[in-house]
Write a protein that holds these residues in place. Sequence first.
Motif, mmCIF file in Angstrom:
data_model
loop_
_atom_site.group_PDB
_atom_site.id
_atom_site.type_symbol
_atom_site.label_atom_id
_atom_site.label_comp_id
_atom_site.label_asym_id
_atom_site.label_seq_id
_atom_site.Cartn_x
_atom_site.Cartn_y
_atom_site.Cartn_z
ATOM 1 N N GLY A 16 0.810 -1.212 0.000
ATOM 2 C CA GLY A 16 0.000 0.000 0.000
ATOM 3 C C GLY A 16 0.841 1.259 0.000
ATOM 4 N N GLU A 17 1.933 1.249 0.769
ATOM 5 C CA GLU A 17 2.827 2.409 0.804
ATOM 6 C C GLU A 17 3.494 2.621 -0.548
ATOM 7 O OE1 GLU A 17 5.271 5.610 1.758
ATOM 8 O OE2 GLU A 17 3.438 4.860 2.714
ATOM 9 N N ILE A 18 3.873 1.538 -1.189
ATOM 10 C CA ILE A 18 4.501 1.675 -2.510
ATOM 11 C C ILE A 18 3.503 2.251 -3.512
ATOM 12 C CG2 ILE A 18 5.531 0.451 -4.457
ATOM 13 C CD1 ILE A 18 6.830 -1.456 -2.530
ATOM 14 N N LEU A 19 2.295 1.745 -3.519
ATOM 15 C CA LEU A 19 1.294 2.239 -4.467
ATOM 16 C C LEU A 19 0.965 3.707 -4.211
ATOM 17 C CD1 LEU A 19 -1.137 -0.810 -4.671
ATOM 18 C CD2 LEU A 19 0.694 -0.165 -6.255
ATOM 19 N N GLU A 20 0.896 4.105 -2.942
ATOM 20 C CA GLU A 20 0.663 5.518 -2.616
ATOM 21 C C GLU A 20 1.843 6.373 -3.059
ATOM 22 O OE1 GLU A 20 -0.338 6.130 1.465
ATOM 23 O OE2 GLU A 20 -2.010 4.702 1.425
ATOM 24 N N THR A 21 3.046 5.828 -2.912
ATOM 25 C CA THR A 21 4.254 6.541 -3.345
ATOM 26 C C THR A 21 4.227 6.769 -4.852
ATOM 27 O OG1 THR A 21 5.631 5.716 -1.527
ATOM 28 C CG2 THR A 21 6.770 6.364 -3.545
ATOM 29 N N LEU A 22 3.870 5.746 -5.600
ATOM 30 C CA LEU A 22 3.831 5.873 -7.058
ATOM 31 C C LEU A 22 2.749 6.856 -7.497
ATOM 32 C CD1 LEU A 22 4.430 2.188 -8.242
ATOM 33 C CD2 LEU A 22 6.069 3.940 -7.536
ATOM 34 N N GLU A 23 1.644 6.841 -6.814
ATOM 35 C CA GLU A 23 0.570 7.795 -7.119
ATOM 36 C C GLU A 23 1.018 9.225 -6.810
ATOM 37 O OE1 GLU A 23 -4.100 8.708 -5.803
ATOM 38 O OE2 GLU A 23 -3.033 6.954 -5.020
ATOM 39 N N TYR A 24 1.710 9.399 -5.683
ATOM 40 C CA TYR A 24 2.230 10.714 -5.287
ATOM 41 C C TYR A 24 3.248 11.216 -6.316
ATOM 42 C CZ TYR A 24 4.710 14.141 -2.336
ATOM 43 O OH TYR A 24 5.295 15.270 -1.830
ATOM 44 N N ALA A 25 4.124 10.325 -6.759
ATOM 45 C CA ALA A 25 5.138 10.723 -7.739
ATOM 46 C C ALA A 25 4.497 11.087 -9.072
ATOM 47 C CB ALA A 25 6.151 9.595 -7.914
ATOM 48 N N GLU A 26 3.535 10.306 -9.499
ATOM 49 C CA GLU A 26 2.835 10.592 -10.756
ATOM 50 C C GLU A 26 2.135 11.939 -10.683
ATOM 51 O OE1 GLU A 26 0.942 10.316 -14.475
ATOM 52 O OE2 GLU A 26 2.633 9.161 -13.652
ATOM 53 N N LYS A 27 1.532 12.218 -9.555
ATOM 54 C CA LYS A 27 0.795 13.471 -9.375
ATOM 55 C C LYS A 27 1.723 14.674 -9.398
ATOM 56 C CE LYS A 27 -2.237 15.796 -6.023
ATOM 57 N NZ LYS A 27 -2.915 15.666 -4.704
ATOM 58 N N ASN A 28 2.960 14.489 -8.947
ATOM 59 C CA ASN A 28 3.876 15.629 -8.776
ATOM 60 C C ASN A 28 5.042 15.634 -9.763
ATOM 61 O OD1 ASN A 28 2.996 17.177 -6.223
ATOM 62 N ND2 ASN A 28 2.906 15.030 -5.564
ATOM 63 N N LYS A 29 4.922 14.896 -10.843
ATOM 64 C CA LYS A 29 6.052 14.772 -11.760
ATOM 65 C C LYS A 29 6.353 16.071 -12.517
ATOM 66 C CE LYS A 29 3.146 12.727 -15.387
ATOM 67 N NZ LYS A 29 2.886 11.468 -16.138
ATOM 68 N N ARG A 30 5.423 17.027 -12.475
ATOM 69 C CA ARG A 30 5.665 18.332 -13.095
ATOM 70 C C ARG A 30 5.503 19.466 -12.077
ATOM 71 N NH1 ARG A 30 6.227 17.894 -18.444
ATOM 72 N NH2 ARG A 30 6.017 20.148 -18.685
ATOM 73 N N ASN A 31 5.595 19.117 -10.816
ATOM 74 C CA ASN A 31 5.464 20.095 -9.732
ATOM 75 C C ASN A 31 6.839 20.714 -9.468
ATOM 76 O OD1 ASN A 31 5.192 21.487 -7.287
ATOM 77 N ND2 ASN A 31 3.815 19.967 -6.401
ATOM 78 N N ALA A 32 7.135 21.798 -10.155
ATOM 79 C CA ALA A 32 8.463 22.400 -10.091
ATOM 80 C C ALA A 32 8.841 22.824 -8.675
ATOM 81 C CB ALA A 32 8.548 23.596 -11.034
ATOM 82 N N GLU A 33 7.884 23.368 -7.940
ATOM 83 C CA GLU A 33 8.177 23.837 -6.585
ATOM 84 C C GLU A 33 8.587 22.675 -5.674
ATOM 85 O OE1 GLU A 33 6.035 26.300 -2.895
ATOM 86 O OE2 GLU A 33 4.957 25.946 -4.768
ATOM 87 N N LEU A 34 7.845 21.575 -5.723
ATOM 88 C CA LEU A 34 8.175 20.417 -4.896
ATOM 89 C C LEU A 34 9.501 19.796 -5.330
ATOM 90 C CD1 LEU A 34 7.506 18.307 -2.735
ATOM 91 C CD2 LEU A 34 6.224 17.049 -4.496
#
Length: 472
Positions: A16-34
């Motif tokens: 579950g942690e891995i899947l949440e991590t991948l979702e978080y990364a996908e969501k922020n892959k163009r988040n320049a500030e982060l």
Amino acid sequence: MYNPKSNKAEEFIDDGEILETLEYAEKNKRNAELIDQILEKAKLRKGLSHREAAVLLDCELEDRNEEIYALAKQIKKDFYGNRIVMFAPLYLSNYCINSCVYCPYHIKNKHIARKKLTQEEIRAEVIALQDMGHKRLALETGEDPVNNPIEYVLESIETIYGIKHKNGAIRRVNVNIAATTVENYTRLKNAGIGTYILFQETYHKKSYEKLHPAGPKHDYAYHTEAMDRAMEGGIDDVGLGVLFGLELYRYEFAGLLMHAEHLEAVHGVGPHTISVPRIRHADDIDPDAFDNGIDDDIFAKIVACIRIAVPYTGMIVSTRESKKTRERVLQLGISQISGGSRTSVGGYVEEEPEEENSAQFDVADNRPLDEVVKWLMEQEYIPSFCTACYREGRTGDRFMSLCKSGQIQNCCHPNALMTLKEYLCDYAKPDTRAIGDALIQKELVNIPNEKVRGIVVDNLAKIAQGSRDFRF
């Protein structure tokens, strides 16, 4: 369920942690500030969490990707300089009772040549490796309690350490054998091994069980918890790795870093090495049958992001990879490579006939060791045959503190130069020796401590006159 301090595999590698991590990364892959915030943290050289590193791996901003590669190169230089540690695998036996679908050693493969070296044959293989110039080996066997019991491995280690041929000696034996008991890890420690290496293959439990349908390796938890038993048994240095191509690379990347975080949280020291093999063609194995393969660009970014996430950890790439690929990833984070390798049982004394193939996988970089050494030096890397940290007791947290403090330059750098000088005197071709001697003279000024530098100069002269095995 996620708990990095847990002793249960499914809690420190939580799906579950891995899947949440991948979702978080996908969501922020163009988040320049982060991404900028993560890069600023990474510049502190203290490492990143698996979630932060996953964002960098997924990053789609080209200018930030350039920063990622530049930072990986700088961190590699800061922690490991331009040294590249050399080693070779030594396959003792390919008898195996597992059914791993990606490995030609699987028990159902009836046409691969099954071989097991006698102690006399091991002696011949080691002498051949010593005559090449190797000082560090990685022992490999299939899992078979009848043909490859722990007693056979221990006897083989004793044989290897006991062989002195001309100026040759194997000074460090790393061991890559199947997951075993705390008692057996203690026996390996007492036998004087260096690093215990075990690839997870895949951190995805369902895929793991499907890829290992039968045999003791089918037990995901027992395999994944092996490093904890190894450390409990007294082995300070352990090496992680996954076989990229079996499962989605983003999942494996997160799981690998979570495993490193678990070791740090529980034992106070992370992995000594991380390996990044990709699945390759072998007898009875077609890599195209696995649809999760990664191209060279993704492979390079994985190496860079691992280097940033765990800056203190050595990184290994073997002769599975081509010269071109190895040249690319050396600058991004790799600190150890094999050279002149054979993945067959008994392949160093003489090349196997094609009909007697016992190799675990096809080698992409077939160059002899001297050619690899010369190639590295032409790029101003220092091929290092050093084993001093292990022999001086600088393992586990002692090595990590040396690496993290930056004092490695007054220790590993001079040791690399002295062991390279041994290689040049004893094994190198004339043109390789000329390049190496010039490189050593150039690199002496990079030893920060003047007293240490003076000792190295004296020792280099003694090595040229026939003395051997100096170390800090």
